[in-house]
Design a protein around this motif. Structure first.
Motif, mmCIF file in Angstrom:
data_model
loop_
_atom_site.group_PDB
_atom_site.id
_atom_site.type_symbol
_atom_site.label_atom_id
_atom_site.label_comp_id
_atom_site.label_asym_id
_atom_site.label_seq_id
_atom_site.Cartn_x
_atom_site.Cartn_y
_atom_site.Cartn_z
ATOM 1 N N ALA A 150 0.833 -1.200 0.000
ATOM 2 C CA ALA A 150 0.000 0.000 0.000
ATOM 3 C C ALA A 150 0.871 1.254 0.000
ATOM 4 N N GLN A 151 1.918 1.220 0.830
ATOM 5 C CA GLN A 151 2.803 2.382 0.938
ATOM 6 C C GLN A 151 3.596 2.600 -0.350
ATOM 7 N N ASN A 152 4.001 1.517 -1.023
ATOM 8 C CA ASN A 152 4.736 1.643 -2.288
ATOM 9 C C ASN A 152 3.883 2.318 -3.357
ATOM 10 N N ILE A 153 2.606 1.911 -3.434
ATOM 11 C CA ILE A 153 1.692 2.516 -4.411
ATOM 12 C C ILE A 153 1.453 3.983 -4.058
ATOM 13 N N PHE A 154 1.255 4.243 -2.764
ATOM 14 C CA PHE A 154 1.022 5.607 -2.301
ATOM 15 C C PHE A 154 2.214 6.503 -2.628
ATOM 16 N N ASN A 155 3.430 6.014 -2.368
ATOM 17 C CA ASN A 155 4.640 6.801 -2.621
ATOM 18 C C ASN A 155 4.860 7.052 -4.109
ATOM 19 N N ALA A 156 4.360 6.144 -4.951
ATOM 20 C CA ALA A 156 4.555 6.276 -6.399
ATOM 21 C C ALA A 156 3.562 7.225 -7.057
ATOM 22 N N LEU A 157 2.534 7.651 -6.309
ATOM 23 C CA LEU A 157 1.534 8.550 -6.879
ATOM 24 C C LEU A 157 2.158 9.892 -7.252
ATOM 25 N N SER A 158 1.892 10.332 -8.470
ATOM 26 C CA SER A 158 2.417 11.628 -8.913
ATOM 27 C C SER A 158 1.698 12.778 -8.219
ATOM 28 N N ALA A 159 0.457 12.531 -7.797
ATOM 29 C CA ALA A 159 -0.329 13.518 -7.054
ATOM 30 C C ALA A 159 -1.249 12.771 -6.096
ATOM 31 N N ARG A 160 -1.503 13.366 -4.935
ATOM 32 C CA ARG A 160 -2.334 12.719 -3.927
ATOM 33 C C ARG A 160 -3.456 13.653 -3.503
ATOM 34 N N ASP A 161 -4.677 13.127 -3.499
ATOM 35 C CA ASP A 161 -5.797 13.900 -2.990
ATOM 36 C C ASP A 161 -6.113 13.444 -1.571
ATOM 37 N N ILE A 162 -7.159 13.992 -0.981
ATOM 38 C CA ILE A 162 -7.494 13.670 0.408
ATOM 39 C C ILE A 162 -7.834 12.186 0.558
#
Length: 211
Positions: A150-162
């Motif tokens: 989960a953290q790997n996918i989250f860290n790879a996001l080019s942009a993050r919303d709420i």
């Protein structure tokens, strides 16, 4: 019949395509096997008979994303980007959501017709879909106990919303990592995003041991 249509499309055999279509209608195969409707549209499009393909889709009782994409791809391959974009607009007006293949041809249509406004809009639609899928993956991996994934996918996001942050905070909470819940919450605030009701609910559940 489906195999014959595919062969006609490759050979661009217009005469044989018309014969097969007549037989399909005569025997009512298009009513019994709905997927043949898409095969017909796809074959006509590959043969360059876009008016015929348009006629078939206009007379369908139900137009799905596969049917629309077949017609859109035909217009793009014939260099008719404007017509492809019109089909895309009509498809969306009917509440049919594009898939990844549809987006590929629409991007090509934008390039071919110089439709920069449509390109920007399509770019945003793809971007929003990417975030939605990624957020769902973060949430699902967290629920399954695979917090590192989960953290790997989250860290790879080019942009993050709420929703991205909430999924990550919830994931840490489910896996009983209160320290990372707090750290993630602080990082979210530093990014400039304001917490919503879901964020506070996740924090409360974690601190109270409800996860």
């Amino acid at each position: 019949v489906s195999a014959l249509l595919k062969s006609c499309g490759k050979k661009k055999d217009i005469h044989q395509t018309n014969r097969i279509y007549s037989e399909i209608v005569k025997k009512g195969f298009h009513e019994i096997f709905p997927y043949l409707r898409t095969s017909i549209i796809n074959t006509y499009a590959k043969c360059g008979l876009l008016k015929d393909a348009q006629y078939v889709i206009n007379n369908l009782p139900l137009r799905d994303v596969v049917s629309w994409t077949a017609l859109i791809s035909g217009y793009v391959q014939e260099g008719k980007g404007y017509e492809a974009l019109k089909c895309f607009q009509q498809m969306q007006c009917e509440g049919v959501f594009p898939n990844s293949v549809t987006f590929i041809f629409i991007l090509k249509a934008c390039g071919g017709s110089g439709a920069i406004d449509r390109l920007h809009q399509t770019h945003m639609e793809i971007f929003e879909r990417e975030i939605l899928v990624s957020n769902t993956l973060v949430d699902t991996y967290g629920k399954c106990g695979s917090i590192k994934e989960a953290q790997n996918i989250f860290n790879a996001l080019s942009a993050r919303d709420i929703a991205s942050w909430n999924a990550m905070i919830k994931g840490f909470g489910i896996n009983h990592d209160g320290y990372m819940v707090v750290q993630c919450f602080k990082c979210m605030l530093k990014s400039g995003l304001k917490p919503d009701a879901t964020t506070f609910t996740c924090n409360i559940h974690c601190n109270s041991g409800l996860f």
